[in-house]
Motif scaffolding. Structure first.
Motif, PDB file in Angstrom:
ATOM      1  N   ASP A 111      14.725  -1.535  50.262  1.00 51.71           N
ATOM      2  CA  ASP A 111      14.853  -2.307  51.464  1.00 51.71           C
ATOM      3  C   ASP A 111      16.257  -3.331  51.227  1.00 51.71           C
ATOM      4  O   ASP A 111      16.555  -4.057  51.949  1.00 51.71           O
ATOM      5  CB  ASP A 111      13.853  -3.247  51.894  1.00 51.71           C
ATOM      6  N   ASN A 121      25.770  -9.343  52.540  1.00 48.16           N
ATOM      7  CA  ASN A 121      24.256  -9.833  52.630  1.00 48.16           C
ATOM      8  C   ASN A 121      23.897 -10.028  54.184  1.00 48.16           C
ATOM      9  O   ASN A 121      24.495 -10.024  54.988  1.00 48.16           O
ATOM     10  CB  ASN A 121      24.265 -11.127  51.941  1.00 48.16           C
ATOM     11  N   GLU A 122      22.439  -9.816  54.095  1.00 52.28           N
ATOM     12  CA  GLU A 122      22.095  -9.957  55.583  1.00 52.28           C
ATOM     13  C   GLU A 122      21.174 -11.301  55.762  1.00 52.28           C
ATOM     14  O   GLU A 122      20.398 -11.767  55.000  1.00 52.28           O
ATOM     15  CB  GLU A 122      20.866  -8.718  55.602  1.00 52.28           C
ATOM     16  N   GLU A 123      21.659 -11.778  57.023  1.00 51.29           N
ATOM     17  CA  GLU A 123      20.980 -13.086  57.409  1.00 51.29           C
ATOM     18  C   GLU A 123      19.452 -12.754  58.013  1.00 51.29           C
ATOM     19  O   GLU A 123      19.324 -11.839  58.750  1.00 51.29           O
ATOM     20  CB  GLU A 123      21.908 -13.703  58.589  1.00 51.29           C
ATOM     21  N   ILE A 124      18.453 -13.686  57.278  1.00 50.21           N
ATOM     22  CA  ILE A 124      17.230 -13.015  57.764  1.00 50.21           C
ATOM     23  C   ILE A 124      16.835 -14.014  58.560  1.00 50.21           C
ATOM     24  O   ILE A 124      16.000 -13.673  59.818  1.00 50.21           O
ATOM     25  CB  ILE A 124      16.165 -13.138  56.302  1.00 50.21           C
ATOM     26  N   ARG A 125      16.946 -15.220  58.726  1.00 53.40           N
ATOM     27  CA  ARG A 125      16.754 -16.590  59.531  1.00 53.40           C
ATOM     28  C   ARG A 125      17.541 -17.734  59.286  1.00 53.40           C
ATOM     29  O   ARG A 125      18.067 -17.895  58.113  1.00 53.40           O
ATOM     30  CB  ARG A 125      15.083 -16.802  59.506  1.00 53.40           C
ATOM     31  N   GLU A 300       8.075 -14.180  48.887  1.00 53.66           N
ATOM     32  CA  GLU A 300       8.183 -14.662  50.151  1.00 53.66           C
ATOM     33  C   GLU A 300       7.433 -16.218  50.204  1.00 53.66           C
ATOM     34  O   GLU A 300       7.872 -16.953  50.679  1.00 53.66           O
ATOM     35  CB  GLU A 300       7.371 -13.881  51.292  1.00 53.66           C
ATOM     36  N   ARG A 318      20.405 -21.229  56.262  1.00 52.93           N
ATOM     37  CA  ARG A 318      19.854 -19.995  56.700  1.00 52.93           C
ATOM     38  C   ARG A 318      19.473 -19.148  55.416  1.00 52.93           C
ATOM     39  O   ARG A 318      19.872 -19.622  54.112  1.00 52.93           O
ATOM     40  CB  ARG A 318      21.052 -19.130  57.197  1.00 52.93           C
ATOM     41  N   LYS A 321      19.359 -12.030  52.678  1.00 50.29           N
ATOM     42  CA  LYS A 321      18.902 -11.322  51.825  1.00 50.29           C
ATOM     43  C   LYS A 321      20.040 -10.895  51.050  1.00 50.29           C
ATOM     44  O   LYS A 321      21.209 -10.227  51.652  1.00 50.29           O
ATOM     45  CB  LYS A 321      18.061 -10.204  52.520  1.00 50.29           C
ATOM     46  N   LYS A 333      15.331  -7.808  43.735  1.00 53.04           N
ATOM     47  CA  LYS A 333      15.355  -8.263  45.285  1.00 53.04           C
ATOM     48  C   LYS A 333      15.693  -9.843  45.059  1.00 53.04           C
ATOM     49  O   LYS A 333      15.206 -10.573  44.389  1.00 53.04           O
ATOM     50  CB  LYS A 333      14.222  -8.104  46.121  1.00 53.04           C
ATOM     51  N   TYR A 335      16.649 -13.483  47.601  1.00 51.68           N
ATOM     52  CA  TYR A 335      17.166 -14.177  48.604  1.00 51.68           C
ATOM     53  C   TYR A 335      17.902 -15.304  48.433  1.00 51.68           C
ATOM     54  O   TYR A 335      17.568 -16.251  47.463  1.00 51.68           O
ATOM     55  CB  TYR A 335      15.855 -14.750  49.539  1.00 51.68           C
TER      56      TYR A 335
END
Length: 427
Positions: A111, A121-125, A300, A318, A321, A333, A335
């Motif tokens: 993932d 990169n992907e913003e998660i929150r 997590e 923020r 990922k 993986k 963050y």
RNA sequence: GGAGGAGUACCCAAGUCCGGCUGAAGGGGUCGGUCUCGAAAACCGAUAGGGGCUUCACGGCCCGCGGGGGUUCGAAUCCCCCCUCCUCCGCCA
């Protein structure tokens, strides 16, 4: 280090997954050949050794019976010489294989977004409100100078560029943050506090993956084969190197404060001002040793522990990922927590939380047993900054700056600052 | 830094002088049992760690006595180098 058995059984699959990274994995092509040669040599020497063992018994027996054993002794002499030669070749092949395995990066989880650079990169929150200043905001390097709480110029004189003296309430703020973070992780998040050595040996640096590939990033001690730690992750993870842990001990969680030393090779010209990129900085680190099936859940959890600090401090951030190109060598993986820095008008990394799966455990040989009868398995290791202290100071100074040039102190830190509410210029 | 001593399996500990039926005595521990209302104690039995190669598997073999070399047909045992710990001396925050 990857599992040799996996490389043997699915080399193409591994190559495909590693290909998603922007790393050179051409070394893998030699794996099959060397692996096969290794096993061939093992079989040959072991057969000879087996023979030598039985014949040695016979010689012993014959001597006892006063029989002449000269002939077989002469023959065994040849066998031993042959063993020696094959062992030598085996050693060479194993060294090559070892080096090869040590230079192959970890396999990204499925993932993990595929990408080349940080833009992928992907913003998660995200959390918090960026401050809206009704006055002209200043960067922290100006504010610390005006408040006289840090001195970069004298640090350059005394040591060199990318070092700093914290002074007065600046030093106090740094220390307050360290204590506040450590206390929180210890008492609220259940970590055991560690104060580690700041120098480690080569095996430790190899165990966590800084070596052999990234030697130029580390400061090395001249007269010993020691390295200044780039992060407390290195000594703390290696505490359990070459150990077999009991399953009841897992998850094992440590928090460690340390200074960190990085040569920042290749970063010339980046973040040259202020506290953001120093050769020496303070960091509070979180390290967890966990059962394999728990490691993603644990990631997590650990990330949440680091986030808690930012939330308590009221700093907007923020969670990103990391894509395959930005994962780093060791992580499966990862963050990053990025804090809002007004002077950059951007989010800036303040914590990196990674699941290494068995990658480090395999290098450092950190295992566990589910019960007395079961086989040993590699643990999964994780770590994350909780947080980088210097960058946190910079973020507080910038986000909490007031129109009159003072800095408001976040409430959770005030008990650590003898109740002070603001950092003000000296009279 | 100098002088001694030591490192053997989960822990303690024999063996090392005199190399070969010692993968390693003996304890402790752990597991199972007897006894007991239950527990402890005692007694009986079992177990001895880790890795590699090979096998569908059962198994077989190899390595392994702090680490690395060497001598030897054969090394826990002999030789060399290194590491760690302990004691004393020196130095020192």
């Amino acid at each position: 280090m990857l599992d040799m058995k996996l490389l043997r059984s699915d080399l193409e699959g591994v190559k495909e997954k590693l290909g998603r990274r922007s790393e050179d994995i051409s070394a893998l092509d030699q794996f099959a050949e060397k692996d096969e040669r290794r096993r061939e040599l093992i079989q040959q020497t072991e057969e000879l050794k087996s023979r030598r063992n039985t014949v040695s018994q016979e010689i012993s027996q014959m001597k006892k019976e006063k029989k002449n054993a000269d002939d077989i002794i002469a023959e065994m002499k040849k066998v031993s010489a042959e063993i020696k030669q094959l062992d030598e070749e085996l050693r060479t092949v194993e060294e090559e294989l070892e080096h090869l395995l040590l230079t192959i990066p970890n396999i990204p989880q499925d993932d993990v977004p595929v990408g080349e650079t940080e833009d992928d990169n992907e913003e998660i929150r995200s959390w918090g409100q960026k401050p809206a200043f009704a006055f002209e905001q200043k960067p922290h390097w100006d504010l610390v100078r005006e408040l006289d709480i840090a001195d970069f110029d004298r640090a350059s004189k005394v040591t060199g560029s990318r070092f700093v003296f914290y002074k007065g309430l600046g030093a106090r703020l740094e220390r307050a943050l360290i204590n506040y973070m450590m206390d929180t992780h210890e008492e609220e998040h259940g970590y055991e506090e560690i104060l580690p050595p700041y120098m480690v040996n080569r095996d430790s640096m190899t165990g966590t993956g800084q070596l052999p590939k990234f030697e130029e990033d580390a400061f090395q001690i001249q007269e010993e084969d020691y390295f200044l730690i780039p992060t407390a992750e290195v000594p703390v993870t290696n505490m359990h190197r070459d150990e077999i842990l009991h399953v009841e001990e897992l998850p094992k969680a440590y928090t460690a404060f340390s200074a960190c030393f990085r040569s920042e090779a290749g970063s010339a010209g980046r973040d040259t001002r202020g506290l953001i990129r120093q050769h020496q900085f303070n960091k509070v680190e979180l390290v967890r040793f966990v059962r394999p099936e728990e490691s993603n859940k644990e990631l997590e959890l650990l990330t949440g522990h680091a986030e808690k600090i930012l939330q308590d401090l009221g700093l907007p951030y923020r969670v990103m990922k990391m894509c395959t190109g930005d994962l780093g060598f060791t992580a499966a993986k990862k963050y990053d927590l990025e804090v809002w820095l007004p002077s950059y008008e951007a989010y800036k990394e303040i914590s990196s939380c990674s699941n290494f799966e068995s990658f480090q455990a395999r290098r450092a040989d950190i295992r566990f047993k589910r019960d007395t009868k079961s086989k040993t398995e590699f643990v999964h290791t994780l770590n994350g900054s909780g947080l980088a202290v210097g960058r946190t100071v910079a973020a507080i100074i910038e986000n909490y700056q007031q129109e009159d040039g003072t800095i408001e102190i976040p409430e959770v830190l005030r008990p650590y600052m003898r109740g002070r509410t603001h950092i003000k210029p000296k009279q």
